[in-house]
Design a protein around this motif. Structure first.
Motif, mmCIF file in Angstrom:
data_model
loop_
_atom_site.group_PDB
_atom_site.id
_atom_site.type_symbol
_atom_site.label_atom_id
_atom_site.label_comp_id
_atom_site.label_asym_id
_atom_site.label_seq_id
_atom_site.Cartn_x
_atom_site.Cartn_y
_atom_site.Cartn_z
ATOM 1 N N UNK A 1 16.471 4.214 1.465
ATOM 2 C CA UNK A 1 16.824 2.917 1.425
ATOM 3 C C UNK A 1 15.968 1.905 0.816
ATOM 4 N N UNK A 2 14.747 2.245 1.087
ATOM 5 C CA UNK A 2 13.518 1.562 0.299
ATOM 6 C C UNK A 2 13.565 1.222 -0.912
ATOM 7 N N UNK A 3 14.011 2.056 -1.699
ATOM 8 C CA UNK A 3 14.304 2.224 -3.278
ATOM 9 C C UNK A 3 15.458 1.076 -3.670
ATOM 10 N N UNK A 4 16.193 0.511 -2.799
ATOM 11 C CA UNK A 4 17.041 -0.741 -3.124
ATOM 12 C C UNK A 4 16.693 -1.743 -2.090
ATOM 13 N N UNK A 5 15.811 -2.470 -2.483
ATOM 14 C CA UNK A 5 15.516 -3.472 -1.206
ATOM 15 C C UNK A 5 16.586 -4.494 -1.181
ATOM 16 N N UNK A 6 16.681 -5.321 -0.076
ATOM 17 C CA UNK A 6 17.439 -6.321 0.136
ATOM 18 C C UNK A 6 17.406 -7.353 -0.921
ATOM 19 N N UNK A 7 18.482 -7.540 -1.803
ATOM 20 C CA UNK A 7 18.335 -8.716 -2.615
ATOM 21 C C UNK A 7 18.128 -10.068 -2.035
ATOM 22 N N UNK A 8 17.019 -10.705 -2.620
ATOM 23 C CA UNK A 8 16.569 -12.062 -2.272
ATOM 24 C C UNK A 8 17.476 -13.141 -2.716
ATOM 25 N N UNK A 9 18.556 -12.927 -3.856
ATOM 26 C CA UNK A 9 19.366 -13.927 -4.392
ATOM 27 C C UNK A 9 20.407 -12.967 -5.066
ATOM 28 N N UNK A 10 21.224 -13.740 -5.700
ATOM 29 C CA UNK A 10 22.305 -12.982 -6.505
ATOM 30 C C UNK A 10 21.903 -11.994 -7.606
ATOM 31 N N UNK A 11 20.888 -12.253 -8.114
ATOM 32 C CA UNK A 11 20.188 -11.191 -9.212
ATOM 33 C C UNK A 11 18.672 -11.550 -9.065
#
Length: 334
Positions: free
Chosen positions: A72-82
């Protein structure tokens, strides 16, 4: 099945997001697990990028190798819409060591909900792990950047436009039908009940796991996935906890809402043509319609190839203007 109890407050925090790195991860995972679902061109492009740039560690860790699971660390939590490409890669490269260790252990030993997925560590991965979690995270981030530029960057404007249209269509559906109905339409293995519990059915296991509490979930469309998958579905004592992220298959382009039944036009292209009674640049159109320049450029290219707009150059400026030659165009614009 993995389940999250959002409750009323959590439902109010559900949001959509998208990212370049997420698309790269989707392509890698599909290549490793479901190559038959990828078009021949995408398979060839991904394999070429991995081999020519010697991205062996990424192929193993990213799901294109024997692990069969993308940490999962390869897909970090998005900080915004993009979030930007650079900021997302920085998040990966600076993942806390204990988080990297936890997720790689899950990849190698099997998840708590599926211990049958254990794998013998490939030598390439073992060699990277011997140099430490910080090195591994930085190396994978660097290889992801190379893979994105080699395999996806030239096609990003079209992919981005598709994902923006997908999210816009889902937002409209939420307004018309509510969030419960909309989420239940996203994927056959994804559900949301009236009590605010989100469920994701897994292929690997038929066991039903205890319901996990979650303050929210992030919904991310994918142009390469055929089923909903979840990132960061973990027990409360996991290191560096984060918001669960659900990747779901985006609707094909021809399934998104159109305009007046004209499949070539669609809502966005009809709006562009309506603006092009006078010549405009890509930047001017983007500002007038509140779209990204990349999205406008993608749709203008399609309209130009269809013979609906002409393109002229004045010094360093490219102008577009409508050519109303297609039957039924006036009705679509009205």
């Amino acid at each position: 099945m993995i389940r999250f109890d959002l409750g009323a407050q959590g439902l109010g925090r559900v949001r959509f997001a998208m990212s370049q790195v997420g698309v790269a991860n989707d392509l890698l995972f599909a290549l490793g697990r479901y190559p038959h679902l990828l078009g021949a061109r995408w398979r060839a492009k991904a394999v070429q990028a991995l081999s020519e740039r010697n991205l062996g560690l990424l192929a193993v860790v990213g799901g294109g190798g024997p692990l069969g699971y993308s940490p999962d660390f390869l897909r970090p939590e998005p900080t915004g819409f993009q979030a930007s490409l650079d900021s997302t890669l920085h998040q990966i490269a600076t993942t806390p060591a204990e988080r990297v260790r936890y997720e790689l252990s899950s990849a190698l030993d099997g998840h708590a909900w599926d211990r049958t997925g254990a794998h013998r560590p490939p030598r390439l991965l073992l060699a990277a792990m011997e140099r430490g979690e910080e090195y591994l995270a930085q190396r994978v981030a660097a290889e992801l950047e190379q893979f994105w530029h080699a395999a996806l960057a030239p096609r990003w404007p079209g992919i981005r436009a598709h994902m923006e249209a997908e999210i816009a269509a889902r937002a409209s559906a939420i307004v018309l039908h509510g969030i419960t109905h909309t989420v239940n339409q996203l994927a056959p293995n994804l559900s949301l009940d009236e009590d605010g519990v989100v469920g994701i059915r897994l292929l690997a296991s038929h066991a039903v796991q205890p319901i996990l509490d979650a303050d929210s979930v992030i919904l991310v469309p994918s142009v390469f996935s055929g089923r909903a998958v979840v990132c960061a579905a973990e027990p409360p004592d996991v290191p560096a906890p984060r918001t669960p992220l659900i990747v779901y298959p985006a609707a094909p382009n021809d399934c998104l809402p159109g305009s007046g039944g004209d499949e070539l036009l669609g809502a966005t292209r009809a709006k562009l043509l309506a603006e092009l009674s006078q010549p405009h640049t890509t930047g001017e159109l983007a500002a007038r319609l509140s779209l990204s320049p990349a999205t406008v450029s993608y749709h203008l290219q399609i309209l130009h190839r269809a013979g609906l707009v002409r393109r002229t150059r004045r010094s360093r400026t490219v102008l577009y203007q409508r050519l109303a030659t297609k039957p039924g165009l006036a009705a679509a614009l009205g």
